[in-house]
Design a protein around this motif. Sequence first.
Motif, PDB file in Angstrom:
ATOM      1  N   SER A  16       0.880  -1.140  -0.046  1.00 15.45           N
ATOM      2  CA  SER A  16       0.036  -0.015   0.058  1.00 15.45           C
ATOM      3  C   SER A  16       0.925   1.197  -0.130  1.00 15.45           C
ATOM      4  N   TYR A  17       1.773   1.439   0.954  1.00 14.19           N
ATOM      5  CA  TYR A  17       2.875   2.397   1.023  1.00 14.19           C
ATOM      6  C   TYR A  17       3.442   2.554  -0.373  1.00 14.19           C
ATOM      7  N   ALA A  18       4.108   1.597  -1.139  1.00 12.33           N
ATOM      8  CA  ALA A  18       4.867   1.585  -2.352  1.00 12.33           C
ATOM      9  C   ALA A  18       3.904   2.082  -3.490  1.00 12.33           C
ATOM     10  N   ALA A  19       2.551   1.412  -3.551  1.00 16.48           N
ATOM     11  CA  ALA A  19       1.766   1.836  -4.512  1.00 16.48           C
ATOM     12  C   ALA A  19       1.190   3.443  -4.174  1.00 16.48           C
ATOM     13  N   PHE A  20       0.983   3.835  -3.121  1.00 17.22           N
ATOM     14  CA  PHE A  20       0.662   5.259  -3.105  1.00 17.22           C
ATOM     15  C   PHE A  20       2.035   6.080  -3.386  1.00 17.22           C
ATOM     16  N   LEU A  21       3.119   5.665  -3.043  1.00 20.19           N
ATOM     17  CA  LEU A  21       4.279   6.446  -3.293  1.00 20.19           C
ATOM     18  C   LEU A  21       4.581   6.356  -4.955  1.00 20.19           C
ATOM     19  N   PHE A  22       4.207   5.331  -5.441  1.00 17.17           N
ATOM     20  CA  PHE A  22       4.328   5.482  -6.835  1.00 17.17           C
ATOM     21  C   PHE A  22       3.358   6.021  -7.742  1.00 17.17           C
ATOM     22  N   LEU A  23       2.142   6.024  -7.213  1.00 16.92           N
ATOM     23  CA  LEU A  23       1.245   6.982  -7.995  1.00 16.92           C
ATOM     24  C   LEU A  23       1.366   8.505  -7.647  1.00 16.92           C
ATOM     25  N   ALA A  24       1.887   8.675  -6.487  1.00  9.48           N
ATOM     26  CA  ALA A  24       2.252  10.283  -6.233  1.00  9.48           C
ATOM     27  C   ALA A  24       3.256  10.529  -7.134  1.00  9.48           C
ATOM     28  N   GLY A  25       4.128   9.628  -7.487  1.00  8.59           N
ATOM     29  CA  GLY A  25       5.169  10.054  -8.317  1.00  8.59           C
ATOM     30  C   GLY A  25       4.775  10.205  -9.890  1.00  8.59           C
ATOM     31  N   ARG A  53      11.160  16.371 -30.276  1.00  9.85           N
ATOM     32  CA  ARG A  53      11.625  15.031 -30.148  1.00  9.85           C
ATOM     33  C   ARG A  53      12.795  14.655 -29.254  1.00  9.85           C
ATOM     34  N   SER A  54      13.592  15.677 -28.825  1.00  9.67           N
ATOM     35  CA  SER A  54      14.776  15.598 -28.315  1.00  9.67           C
ATOM     36  C   SER A  54      14.183  15.521 -26.575  1.00  9.67           C
ATOM     37  N   VAL A  55      13.339  16.547 -26.312  1.00  5.17           N
ATOM     38  CA  VAL A  55      12.877  16.585 -25.074  1.00  5.17           C
ATOM     39  C   VAL A  55      12.103  15.254 -24.521  1.00  5.17           C
ATOM     40  N   ARG A  56      11.289  15.083 -25.668  1.00  9.78           N
ATOM     41  CA  ARG A  56      10.419  13.658 -25.154  1.00  9.78           C
ATOM     42  C   ARG A  56      11.170  12.564 -25.033  1.00  9.78           C
ATOM     43  N   VAL A  57      12.528  12.297 -25.932  1.00  7.53           N
ATOM     44  CA  VAL A  57      13.446  11.162 -25.533  1.00  7.53           C
ATOM     45  C   VAL A  57      14.009  11.306 -24.256  1.00  7.53           C
ATOM     46  N   ARG A  58      14.542  12.545 -24.136  1.00  7.72           N
ATOM     47  CA  ARG A  58      15.000  12.852 -22.695  1.00  7.72           C
ATOM     48  C   ARG A  58      14.124  12.551 -21.389  1.00  7.72           C
ATOM     49  N   PHE A  59      12.916  12.925 -21.693  1.00  6.54           N
ATOM     50  CA  PHE A  59      12.147  12.893 -20.418  1.00  6.54           C
ATOM     51  C   PHE A  59      11.415  11.501 -20.129  1.00  6.54           C
ATOM     52  N   ALA A  60      11.445  10.908 -21.191  1.00  6.21           N
ATOM     53  CA  ALA A  60      10.832   9.356 -20.908  1.00  6.21           C
ATOM     54  C   ALA A  60      11.662   8.597 -20.228  1.00  6.21           C
ATOM     55  N   PRO A  61      13.060   8.313 -20.186  1.00  8.28           N
ATOM     56  CA  PRO A  61      14.207   7.401 -19.536  1.00  8.28           C
ATOM     57  C   PRO A  61      13.975   8.166 -18.098  1.00  8.28           C
ATOM     58  N   ALA A  62      13.962   9.655 -18.143  1.00 10.26           N
ATOM     59  CA  ALA A  62      14.064  10.285 -16.728  1.00 10.26           C
ATOM     60  C   ALA A  62      12.864   9.795 -15.812  1.00 10.26           C
ATOM     61  N   VAL A  63      11.672   9.694 -16.521  1.00  7.83           N
ATOM     62  CA  VAL A  63      10.412   9.381 -15.866  1.00  7.83           C
ATOM     63  C   VAL A  63      10.519   8.048 -15.406  1.00  7.83           C
ATOM     64  N   ALA A  64      10.995   7.020 -16.025  1.00  6.11           N
ATOM     65  CA  ALA A  64      10.978   5.651 -15.763  1.00  6.11           C
ATOM     66  C   ALA A  64      12.105   5.496 -14.869  1.00  6.11           C
ATOM     67  N   GLY A  65      13.023   6.194 -14.904  1.00  9.30           N
ATOM     68  CA  GLY A  65      14.039   5.924 -13.667  1.00  9.30           C
ATOM     69  C   GLY A  65      13.730   6.627 -12.449  1.00  9.30           C
ATOM     70  N   ALA A  66      12.726   7.761 -12.556  1.00 11.03           N
ATOM     71  CA  ALA A  66      12.234   8.246 -11.194  1.00 11.03           C
ATOM     72  C   ALA A  66      11.184   7.475 -10.800  1.00 11.03           C
ATOM     73  N   LEU A  67      10.343   6.675 -11.459  1.00  9.29           N
ATOM     74  CA  LEU A  67       9.298   5.904 -10.954  1.00  9.29           C
ATOM     75  C   LEU A  67       9.744   4.841 -10.334  1.00  9.29           C
ATOM     76  N   ALA A  68      10.822   3.959 -11.201  1.00  8.79           N
ATOM     77  CA  ALA A  68      11.548   3.058 -10.650  1.00  8.79           C
ATOM     78  C   ALA A  68      12.049   3.325  -9.257  1.00  8.79           C
ATOM     79  N   PHE A  69      12.726   4.339  -8.952  1.00  7.13           N
ATOM     80  CA  PHE A  69      13.316   4.556  -7.773  1.00  7.13           C
ATOM     81  C   PHE A  69      12.221   4.805  -6.558  1.00  7.13           C
ATOM     82  N   LEU A  70      10.961   5.424  -7.035  1.00  6.18           N
ATOM     83  CA  LEU A  70      10.023   5.679  -5.991  1.00  6.18           C
ATOM     84  C   LEU A  70       9.419   4.317  -5.747  1.00  6.18           C
ATOM     85  N   LEU A  71       9.359   3.470  -6.660  1.00  7.14           N
ATOM     86  CA  LEU A  71       8.665   2.240  -6.398  1.00  7.14           C
ATOM     87  C   LEU A  71       9.671   1.267  -5.428  1.00  7.14           C
ATOM     88  N   GLY A  72      11.136   1.309  -5.743  1.00  6.21           N
ATOM     89  CA  GLY A  72      11.933   0.673  -4.585  1.00  6.21           C
ATOM     90  C   GLY A  72      12.147   1.187  -3.446  1.00  6.21           C
TER      91      GLY A  72
END
Length: 366
Positions: A16-25, A53-72
């Motif tokens: 529950s904590y992890a899901a809430f933190l992930f959703l908040a992220g 396109r450059s912004v989208r390409v850079r933003f997507a990996p950053a979002v994925a990394g941030a979400l993975a960090f928040l989940l862990g």
Amino acid sequence: MRRRPRFSARLKLTLSYAAFLFLAGVVLLAVVWVYLVRYAPEVITAPGGTLARSVRVRFAPAVAGALAFLLGFGLLGGWFLAGRMLAPLTRIADAARMAANGSLSHRIRLRGRDDEFGELADVFDTMLERLESHVAEQRRFAANASHELRTPLAISQALLDVARHDSTEGHRQLIERLRTVNTRAIDLTEALLLLSRADRGSFTRESVDLSLVAEEAAETLLPLAEQRRITLAVTGEKAQTVGSAALILRMVTNLVQNAVVHNLPTGGTVTVHTRARHDASVLLVENTGQPLPPELLPTLTEPFQRGTTRIRTDEHAGVGLGLAIVHSIVRAHHGALDLAPRPTGGLLVTVRLPAAPRAPSPDGTH
């Protein structure tokens, strides 16, 4: 039967904590993306779309990394926090498991927690303390009852053995002695049954006048009082209560008999007084006698306690359940029993029972 949950409460809280933190992220990053689209359109919609396109390409990996960090981080932090939060429940469960296995001496003693878990632990400790006291009392009672019942049986066996090996023993004398022993065993058994009945509170309730019950008990025990040259007097007023007439009569009879038996050798007095109060009907039984030490009073209502000794020195000493039965009957009627030593010797017993509801008068008032 011990049931193992499919998912522990700690795991559920962690998820529950992890899901809430992930959703908040996710929400936070979505807000950032909307902000960039709305307030920095010139950067994202540059000519040729290269920068966008450059912004989208850079933003997507950053979002994925941030979400993975928040989940862990949410899983690790949630596991730690859930463990600290549920630690008191683990101690309470261990104490309950030990109690189920027969150990009632263990206490949780959860200190420093002024919350629901601390309150639950305190309530559980109080329950264990009362349960341990009750079980110990029942064990003492069972041991004493077994001892008291074994005594008349052993005497009967000894008398029968003597009669079998000694034909000169008078049969009439033997029969009389056996009758006395058997009567005592019957009295003890009936007292135990009455005590059990009073403890269960399984009786029909009706209106009872304590003054009439006191007069009946005194009339029954008057020959015993006269035999001992003890003055027995009943005074007071009408005092109505609600309960079992038979049990209340036994209660008063036991108190008066106890007052007569435990009195001066001769010339003593027993006074039975009733009075009505606004919310209680009161019975007082006062007798002369030997001075009683204050530390002895709490033991008088315990089963098989006969003053300072457990040895029978009197044919009317009873079976040691008189005041124990009184205490149980008073408790079953939601009353109060008070024992107080008289300064000059003897005992003053006060019984307070709830007063019977007053019947309404014809005009509707009480």
